[in-house]
Write a protein that holds these residues in place. Structure first.
Motif, mmCIF file in Angstrom:
data_model
loop_
_atom_site.group_PDB
_atom_site.id
_atom_site.type_symbol
_atom_site.label_atom_id
_atom_site.label_comp_id
_atom_site.label_asym_id
_atom_site.label_seq_id
_atom_site.Cartn_x
_atom_site.Cartn_y
_atom_site.Cartn_z
ATOM 1 N N UNK A 1 26.276 47.611 47.775
ATOM 2 C CA UNK A 1 27.728 47.499 47.930
ATOM 3 C C UNK A 1 28.283 46.409 47.014
ATOM 4 N N UNK A 2 27.618 45.281 46.982
ATOM 5 C CA UNK A 2 28.039 44.198 46.091
ATOM 6 C C UNK A 2 27.912 44.653 44.639
ATOM 7 N N UNK A 3 26.803 45.291 44.306
ATOM 8 C CA UNK A 3 26.589 45.766 42.936
ATOM 9 C C UNK A 3 27.696 46.721 42.497
ATOM 10 N N UNK A 4 28.114 47.627 43.373
ATOM 11 C CA UNK A 4 29.180 48.574 43.024
ATOM 12 C C UNK A 4 30.492 47.848 42.708
ATOM 13 N N UNK A 5 30.813 46.850 43.498
ATOM 14 C CA UNK A 5 32.045 46.090 43.239
ATOM 15 C C UNK A 5 31.942 45.343 41.915
ATOM 16 N N UNK A 6 30.803 44.709 41.670
ATOM 17 C CA UNK A 6 30.624 43.967 40.422
ATOM 18 C C UNK A 6 30.757 44.889 39.217
ATOM 19 N N UNK A 7 30.063 46.016 39.237
ATOM 20 C CA UNK A 7 30.109 46.938 38.098
ATOM 21 C C UNK A 7 31.516 47.497 37.915
ATOM 22 N N UNK A 8 32.180 47.842 39.003
ATOM 23 C CA UNK A 8 33.561 48.320 38.901
ATOM 24 C C UNK A 8 34.434 47.289 38.196
ATOM 25 N N UNK A 9 34.328 46.027 38.623
ATOM 26 C CA UNK A 9 35.148 44.968 38.027
ATOM 27 C C UNK A 9 34.757 44.688 36.579
ATOM 28 N N UNK A 10 33.468 44.768 36.267
ATOM 29 C CA UNK A 10 33.006 44.520 34.901
ATOM 30 C C UNK A 10 33.442 45.626 33.944
ATOM 31 N N UNK A 11 33.511 46.846 34.431
ATOM 32 C CA UNK A 11 33.845 47.978 33.564
ATOM 33 C C UNK A 11 35.345 48.182 33.375
ATOM 34 N N UNK A 12 36.140 47.706 34.277
ATOM 35 C CA UNK A 12 37.581 47.923 34.221
ATOM 36 C C UNK A 12 38.247 46.711 33.576
ATOM 37 N N UNK A 13 38.554 46.817 32.290
ATOM 38 C CA UNK A 13 39.127 45.667 31.579
ATOM 39 C C UNK A 13 40.487 45.256 32.138
ATOM 40 N N UNK A 14 41.144 46.127 32.897
ATOM 41 C CA UNK A 14 42.446 45.756 33.472
ATOM 42 C C UNK A 14 42.302 44.727 34.594
ATOM 43 N N UNK A 15 41.087 44.523 35.117
ATOM 44 C CA UNK A 15 40.882 43.513 36.159
ATOM 45 C C UNK A 15 40.952 42.105 35.597
ATOM 46 N N UNK A 16 40.804 41.970 34.280
ATOM 47 C CA UNK A 16 40.805 40.648 33.662
ATOM 48 C C UNK A 16 39.483 39.926 33.782
ATOM 49 N N UNK A 17 38.475 40.594 34.343
ATOM 50 C CA UNK A 17 37.162 39.972 34.496
ATOM 51 C C UNK A 17 36.482 39.845 33.147
ATOM 52 N N UNK B 1 37.522 38.996 43.704
ATOM 53 C CA UNK B 1 37.130 38.271 42.503
ATOM 54 C C UNK B 1 38.308 37.404 42.093
ATOM 55 N N UNK B 2 38.004 36.197 41.670
ATOM 56 C CA UNK B 2 39.065 35.299 41.225
ATOM 57 C C UNK B 2 38.542 34.382 40.128
ATOM 58 N N UNK B 3 39.462 33.812 39.420
ATOM 59 C CA UNK B 3 39.176 32.739 38.478
ATOM 60 C C UNK B 3 39.583 31.461 39.190
ATOM 61 N N UNK B 4 38.647 30.542 39.402
ATOM 62 C CA UNK B 4 39.007 29.339 40.160
ATOM 63 C C UNK B 4 39.939 28.422 39.377
ATOM 64 N N UNK B 5 40.513 27.479 40.079
ATOM 65 C CA UNK B 5 41.291 26.422 39.431
ATOM 66 C C UNK B 5 40.346 25.258 39.130
ATOM 67 N N UNK B 6 40.803 24.340 38.325
ATOM 68 C CA UNK B 6 39.998 23.153 38.028
ATOM 69 C C UNK B 6 39.676 22.382 39.300
#
Length: 130
Positions: A85-101, A5-10
């Motif tokens: 598998x994709x859903x598990x990664x998404x939920x993990x990233x959404x729930x963990x505020x330390x990811x910055x997502x 997961x990343x935040x893109x650049x302009x």
């Protein structure tokens, strides 16, 4: 499966917009739309890029989220609708505020993605609520 997961650049917005546009299908639930990105772009390309979260699997974009006033509005590639598998990664990233997502206490708008919606439900996320 390698997912990031990343935040893109302009400067990196074009592939994100192109992927999102390619996912729009008649008959599927309305999800994050290229027009939504255009609306956010009115604040500038940097502001749009800062509000996006982009998940890629093996370098292919499979999910995009737009963080907007405490809500992340999600879009998923049709090919990952039932991909647990994709859903598990998404939920993990959404729930963990330390990811910055997503900041803690935020909500998720996911109108598409059977596996994602099921897993959010199983993790206690409530429809129409944080």
């Amino acid at each position: 499966m390698q997912m990031t997961v990343q935040t893109p650049t302009a400067n990196g917005l074009e592939p994100v917009v192109m992927a999102l546009a390619s996912w729009q299908r008649d008959g599927l639930p309305v999800q994050l739309h290229p027009g939504d990105l255009g609306w956010q772009w009115r604040f500038g390309a940097d502001a749009l890029a800062d509000s996006l979260r982009v998940w890629s699997r093996d370098e292919e974009i499979v999910a995009i989220g737009l963080v907007d006033h405490g809500v992340i509005r999600m879009a998923l590639a049709p090919s990952v609708n039932e991909d647990e598998d994709v859903a598990r990664v998404l939920v993990r990233d959404l729930e963990d505020s330390s990811t910055g997502v997503l900041p803690a206490g935020s909500a998720v708008e996911a109108r598409f993605g059977q596996a994602l919606r099921s897993l959010l439900d199983a993790h206690g996320w409530l429809p129409d609520g944080p």
